[in-house]
Design an enzyme around this catalytic site. Structure first.
Site, PDB file in Angstrom:
ATOM      1  N   GLU A 213       0.841  -1.189   0.000  1.00  0.00           N
ATOM      2  CA  GLU A 213       0.000   0.000   0.000  1.00  0.00           C
ATOM      3  C   GLU A 213       0.881   1.245   0.000  1.00  0.00           C
ATOM      4  O   GLU A 213       1.760   1.389   0.848  1.00  0.00           O
ATOM      5  CB  GLU A 213      -0.892   0.032   1.240  1.00  0.00           C
ATOM      6  CG  GLU A 213      -1.958  -1.032   1.285  1.00  0.00           C
ATOM      7  CD  GLU A 213      -2.878  -0.865   2.491  1.00  0.00           C
ATOM      8  OE1 GLU A 213      -4.071  -1.159   2.340  1.00  0.00           O
ATOM      9  OE2 GLU A 213      -2.400  -0.447   3.564  1.00  0.00           O
ATOM     10  N   CYS A 214       0.651   2.134  -0.940  1.00  0.00           N
ATOM     11  CA  CYS A 214       1.323   3.430  -1.025  1.00  0.00           C
ATOM     12  C   CYS A 214       2.843   3.270  -0.938  1.00  0.00           C
ATOM     13  O   CYS A 214       3.467   2.810  -1.876  1.00  0.00           O
ATOM     14  CB  CYS A 214       0.788   4.381   0.038  1.00  0.00           C
ATOM     15  SG  CYS A 214       1.114   6.126  -0.335  1.00  0.00           S
TER      16      CYS A 214
END
Length: 436
Positions: free
Chosen positions: A327-328
């Protein structure tokens, strides 16, 4: 019976977090059990809440969560003497289009739970106008009740007197006034406060803030302004499918942005979480059946991560047979390269072709609704995932197969589609909830 308050303000940067932490510690020092929550998609503040209260804090979000989910989460405050829910941005600030239970505004939570609002007001550069601002917030939305205000960054006793008189004329209680030059601010960086786990002195900072607020705020009156509320009698656990039975979770200063309620839901569903530190050149647990890399600050540690060959090699070997999701910041590390703010290009793990750069900063901020084109750990193809994106990187290349159709809160399609290749996937948004 538990009582509750929402701590909010007209805007960001007024002092909500500092006041929340100070009040939480001050009441805890009095022997009260205090439970904190964070309204909105901030994954940093709950760790500070936990440091102040000794109890885990979670996010409650009216755009991404339904009312049942919010009720289950706030049910953890049933045994508390006082619930303090810290808001985000200004009291009524949310997105233009309604989500699951609201727009993401702090006011949604205040109205939903029946908790009155304690406003932090910064009257710098004004006097009587501060009362007009507070009165406007009080009267803006039926169903949202104002408990009173705490003035922050007051310039002088005369300044305080002018504001207090105006608030009294408007029928607004002033619970206290904090002098302008009080040094109780918490360190910040580009995504918000420096994380609690990075500050060895966080306990003393919170204690200092609590002592200062105790000297300048009428704690008894604040406590009396809180409303009694009845939590769900049997809230139960969130219904979430974990990404695997045994989850290797990257967890250190570079990988720490994951919502606490997600980790709790995974554990409640029977999953085991095995943390490892990429910064310490550790690889994922070889016995795990999935690896998850949260966001964080990989851009601050890009050179070190690039040089940690044991971590990179172990992760690539893991991905040959089992799913890996990022994530990210975790997504960026799974990519081919990351260019830092000084323009230095660092080779990343290379499980995806993504290249990102901080050399030309551009803020990406907002809620995201993603419809998966392919499955990711814990979620089937076609699932609609709600999350939040916040980073300053630019996409240089995103050559792999798009993972999802991703829209912002208005329904506009965004370019940050995420990627997938073989057993590896990644998104720029942090997962909050799946639409039911």
């Amino acid at each position: 019976m538990a009582t509750g308050l929402v701590i909010s303000a007209p805007a960001s940067g007024i002092g909500k977090t500092t006041l929340t932490l100070a009040l939480a510690r001050a009441y805890r020092d009095r022997g009260l059990t205090v439970q904190c929550f964070k309204s909105g998609p901030d994954y940093i503040d709950p760790a500070f809440h936990a440091a102040a209260t000794g109890r885990a804090s979670v996010n409650i979000d009216s755009w991404a969560m339904d009312r049942e989910t919010i009720a289950r989460l706030v049910g953890r405050g049933a045994d508390a003497d006082l619930v303090l829910a810290e808001g985000s941005m200004g009291l009524f600030d949310g997105v233009a289009a309604r989500g699951v239970a609201g727009t993401g505004a702090t006011a949604d939570i205040a109205e939903m739970m029946g908790w009155p609002v304690l406003l932090v007001i910064d009257p710098s550069g004004q006097a009587q106008t501060a009362a007009a601002v507070a009165a406007g917030l009080r009267d803006f939305r039926a169903g949202v009740r104002l408990a009173g205000v705490v003035l922050n960054r007051v310039a002088s006793p005369r300044h305080e007197d002018l504001v207090r008189r105006a608030m009294a004329d408007a029928g607004i209680a002033v619970f206290g006034a904090l002098p302008r030059h009080a040094e109780i601010a918490l360190p910040k960086r580009h995504l918000g406060l420096v994380q609690a786990e990075e500050q060895a002195e966080i306990g003393e900072l919170i204690a200092k803030a609590a002592r200062f607020v105790t000297e300048h705020v009428d704690l008894d009156s604040v406590l009396q302004s809180a409303s009694a509320w009845l939590p769900p009698s049997a809230p139960g656990d969130l219904t979430v499918t974990p990404p695997g039975q045994r989850i290797a979770l990257a967890r250190d200063a570079a990988f720490s942005f994951i919502y606490p309620h997600m980790l709790e839901a995974w554990r409640a569903a029977g999953a085991e979480i095995s943390p490892f530190s990429p910064l310490a050149d550790e690889g994922p647990d070889a016995s795990a059946d999935v690896c998850w890399l949260p966001g964080g600050y990989p851009e601050l540690h890009a050179g070190r991560l690039a040089g940690n060959t044991r971590f990179g090699g172990a992760l690539r070997a893991f991905a040959e047979t089992r799913p890996v999701h990022g994530e990210c910041g975790g997504y960026m590390v799974l990519g081919a390269a990351l260019t830092d703010a000084e323009g230095a290009r660092h080779q990343m793990v290379g499980l995806l072709g993504l290249e990102t750069s901080y050399a030309r900063r551009r803020m990406h901020l907002g809620y995201r609704l993603a419809e998966l084109a392919a499955p990711i750990p814990g979620h089937k193809a076609g699932a609609r995932l709600r999350g939040h994106e916040f980073h300053y990187s630019m996409i240089v290349a995103q050559p792999d197969t798009p993972l999802a159709v991703v829209c912002d809160a208005t329904g506009a399609v965004v370019a940050e589609t995420g990627s997938r290749r073989d057993n590896t996937s990644g998104t720029f948004f942090h997962l909050i909830a799946e639409d039911r």
